[in-house]
Write an enzyme that holds these catalytic residues in place. Structure first.
Site, PDB file in Angstrom:
ATOM      1  N   GLU A 124      49.185  43.539  46.613  1.00  0.00           N
ATOM      2  CA  GLU A 124      48.766  44.930  46.427  1.00  0.00           C
ATOM      3  C   GLU A 124      49.989  45.796  46.139  1.00  0.00           C
ATOM      4  OE1 GLU A 124      45.600  45.519  45.574  1.00  0.00           O
ATOM      5  OE2 GLU A 124      44.916  44.726  47.492  1.00  0.00           O
ATOM      6  N   HIS A 125      49.824  46.698  45.177  1.00  0.00           N
ATOM      7  CA  HIS A 125      50.915  47.602  44.763  1.00  0.00           C
ATOM      8  C   HIS A 125      52.134  46.823  44.263  1.00  0.00           C
ATOM      9  CE1 HIS A 125      49.228  51.550  45.805  1.00  0.00           C
ATOM     10  NE2 HIS A 125      48.549  50.872  46.721  1.00  0.00           N
ATOM     11  N   ASP A 165      51.573  45.269  40.902  1.00  0.00           N
ATOM     12  CA  ASP A 165      51.349  45.084  39.453  1.00  0.00           C
ATOM     13  C   ASP A 165      52.206  46.021  38.612  1.00  0.00           C
ATOM     14  OD1 ASP A 165      49.754  47.318  40.073  1.00  0.00           O
ATOM     15  OD2 ASP A 165      47.975  46.604  38.997  1.00  0.00           O
ATOM     16  N   GLY A 174      32.665  54.106  44.900  1.00  0.00           N
ATOM     17  CA  GLY A 174      33.764  54.399  45.820  1.00  0.00           C
ATOM     18  C   GLY A 174      34.126  53.213  46.704  1.00  0.00           C
ATOM     19  N   LEU A 208      35.887  48.493  44.244  1.00  0.00           N
ATOM     20  CA  LEU A 208      35.680  47.293  43.418  1.00  0.00           C
ATOM     21  C   LEU A 208      36.035  47.575  41.965  1.00  0.00           C
ATOM     22  CD1 LEU A 208      32.332  45.796  44.767  1.00  0.00           C
ATOM     23  CD2 LEU A 208      34.527  44.668  44.689  1.00  0.00           C
ATOM     24  N   SER A 218      35.654  51.700  37.546  1.00  0.00           N
ATOM     25  CA  SER A 218      36.233  52.319  36.343  1.00  0.00           C
ATOM     26  C   SER A 218      36.756  51.250  35.392  1.00  0.00           C
ATOM     27  CB  SER A 218      37.334  53.319  36.710  1.00  0.00           C
ATOM     28  OG  SER A 218      38.356  52.678  37.417  1.00  0.00           O
ATOM     29  N   ASP A 260      43.313  45.632  37.508  1.00  0.00           N
ATOM     30  CA  ASP A 260      41.852  45.801  37.559  1.00  0.00           C
ATOM     31  C   ASP A 260      41.179  45.430  36.233  1.00  0.00           C
ATOM     32  OD1 ASP A 260      42.666  46.729  39.995  1.00  0.00           O
ATOM     33  OD2 ASP A 260      42.126  48.813  39.650  1.00  0.00           O
TER      34      ASP A 260
HETATM   35  C1  GLA Z   1      44.650  50.224  42.092  1.00  0.00           C
HETATM   36  C2  GLA Z   1      45.297  50.120  40.703  1.00  0.00           C
HETATM   37  C3  GLA Z   1      45.856  48.724  40.459  1.00  0.00           C
HETATM   38  C4  GLA Z   1      46.766  48.293  41.606  1.00  0.00           C
HETATM   39  C5  GLA Z   1      46.095  48.537  42.955  1.00  0.00           C
HETATM   40  C6  GLA Z   1      47.023  48.286  44.102  1.00  0.00           C
HETATM   41  O1  GLA Z   1      43.523  49.402  42.161  1.00  0.00           O
HETATM   42  O2  GLA Z   1      44.344  50.428  39.699  1.00  0.00           O
HETATM   43  O3  GLA Z   1      46.548  48.698  39.234  1.00  0.00           O
HETATM   44  O4  GLA Z   1      48.013  48.928  41.532  1.00  0.00           O
HETATM   45  O5  GLA Z   1      45.594  49.850  43.073  1.00  0.00           O
HETATM   46  O6  GLA Z   1      47.362  46.959  44.170  1.00  0.00           O
END
Ligand code: GLA
Length: 382
Positions: A31-32, A34, A118, A121, A124, A168
């Site tokens: 997470e965080h 990419d 919200g 998932l 968008s 995503d």
């Molecule tokens: C959101 C962003 C992704 C990613 C996550 C955190 O979903 O759209 O690109 O950075 O947060 O991992």
């Protein structure tokens, strides 16, 4: 859903449509990372958005959203995306296609889905990738999946102001049933890892909150990483992003960065490592090890990266207490949305009862439970 979309398209536009589908996504771990060209481990899910689309031989594009029960019309030759409206995602993709030289003409479209709003998932991404898949199919553009993902990311950045990464839309485009994607966000290529959970399942728990500053905090965290890279590159000119550091570099990184920036950088560097370890664990069916990595990821996101919130921490901690839960962590951008949990399938009813009661007591909110399963990515259905 498929039948409903087709029926409603026939009723409104009186011609046979083409159908497309794009799924939402989960992220197992990573997470965080990419947006620092690191590693993530997402999968597409069965929940998603269906689209019925057909050309209308005009310049006017007419859209009906089943979920919002709302129409939107725009001139495909001249329009400007409007932040905060669902149609923005559609205009964003059309605009990206046009800039890339694709001649999009007028079309009619009906869409609707079953991604809980919200929930984190990434509805968008499903919307953007789905619109891209539908238009590409309709006009025979044959746009590669990777480009669809990149257009979707760009559109979200430009028109929604969220400086998001590639994870995503990439997951929505490339998902594969019973697999997760170990995605390298530098090369934008992935390895498919089979997800065999045996007597265990993945279950999301939705906090049903999204704290106000979520988007601005997201952009801030990204800027903090960029600032760290700028400082570090004075000493290490060969580095491009935090991806270029590994665990053994932490003492050096610590000695250079201010404390506040160091804890953020540390999260990103170690989270990349956890993604690789998780890949190894899942390849070998070591679910206990994977569960431990999920916990470590949550702790790092909460304490070092500071993107969790009281509701997410509470849910993760509740899960950790239960012997039949192997792992739990916040998923996605943070400040609300879901936790992802790996637990014994048989004990899901008991888990739901227990978590509902304690979460309701603590926050006066009934949590939502969402069963998820790695599934196929975006496609033309018919
Ligand atoms: C959101 C962003 C992704 C990613 C996550 C955190 O979903 O759209 O690109 O950075 O947060 O991992």
């Amino acid at each position: 859903m498929r039948e409903l979309i087709t029926k409603s398209f026939l009723e409104i536009f009186a011609q046979e449509p083409i159908l497309a589908f794009a799924p939402g996504r989960i992220n197992l771990i990573g997470e965080h990372t990419d947006y620092q060209e690191g590693f993530v481990f997402p999968a597409a899910v069965a929940q998603g958005i269906w689209f019925a689309i057909q050309k209308n031989k005009s310049n006017s594009t007419r859209i009906h959203s089943l979920d919002f029960n709302e129409d939107f019309v725009f001139d495909v030759k001249s329009f400007s995306p409007r932040k905060g409206h669902w149609a923005n995602y559609i205009m964003g993709i059309v605009s990206q296609f046009k800039q890339a030289g694709y001649e999009v003409e007028g079309f009619d479209m009906v869409f609707g889905g079953n991604i809980p709003v919200g929930s984190g998932l990434s509805s968008s991404a499903a919307l953007s990738v789905g619109v891209g898949t539908a238009i590409s199919g309709l006009f025979n553009f044959n746009i590669p999946k990777k480009s669809l993902a990149l257009y979707a990311q760009k559109s979200e950045q430009l028109y929604e102001g969220l400086n998001c990464g590639i994870m995503d839309p990439y997951a929505s485009a490339f998902g594969k049933a019973d697999h997760a994607l170990l995605l390298d966000c530098r090369t934008n290529t992935h390895e498919e890892i089979p997800i065999t959970l045996g007597q265990y399942s993945l279950l999301l728990v939705n906090t049903k909150v999204k704290h106000k500053l979520a988007d601005s905090a997201y952009n801030k965290r990204r800027s903090a990483c960029e600032e760290s890279v700028e400082i570090l590159s004075q000493k290490f000119p060969e580095i491009k992003t935090l991806r270029d550091f590994s665990e053994k570099d932490l003492p050096k990184v610590k000695s250079i960065l201010p404390r506040e920036l160091f804890s953020k950088a540390k999260h990103v560097i170690l989270e990349d490592l956890r993604v690789h370890q998780a890949g190894e664990s899942l390849r070998h069916g070591e679910l206990v090890k994977f569960g431990e990595l999920m916990k470590a990821s949550h702790e790092s996101l909460s304490k070092d990266y500071e993107v969790s919130c009281a509701e997410l921490d509470f849910l993760a901690e509740e899960s950790w207490k239960k012997s039949y839960v192997l792992g739990s962590r916040m998923m996605g951008g943070g400040f609300g949305g879901c936790t992802i949990n790996l637990l014994e399938t048989e004990r899901i009813p008991e888990f739901k009862r227990s978590v509902s009661t304690s979460y309701l007591q603590a926050f006066n909110i009934e949590p939502e439970f969402i069963e998820v399963k790695p599934s196929d990515g975006a496609r033309i259905v018919k």
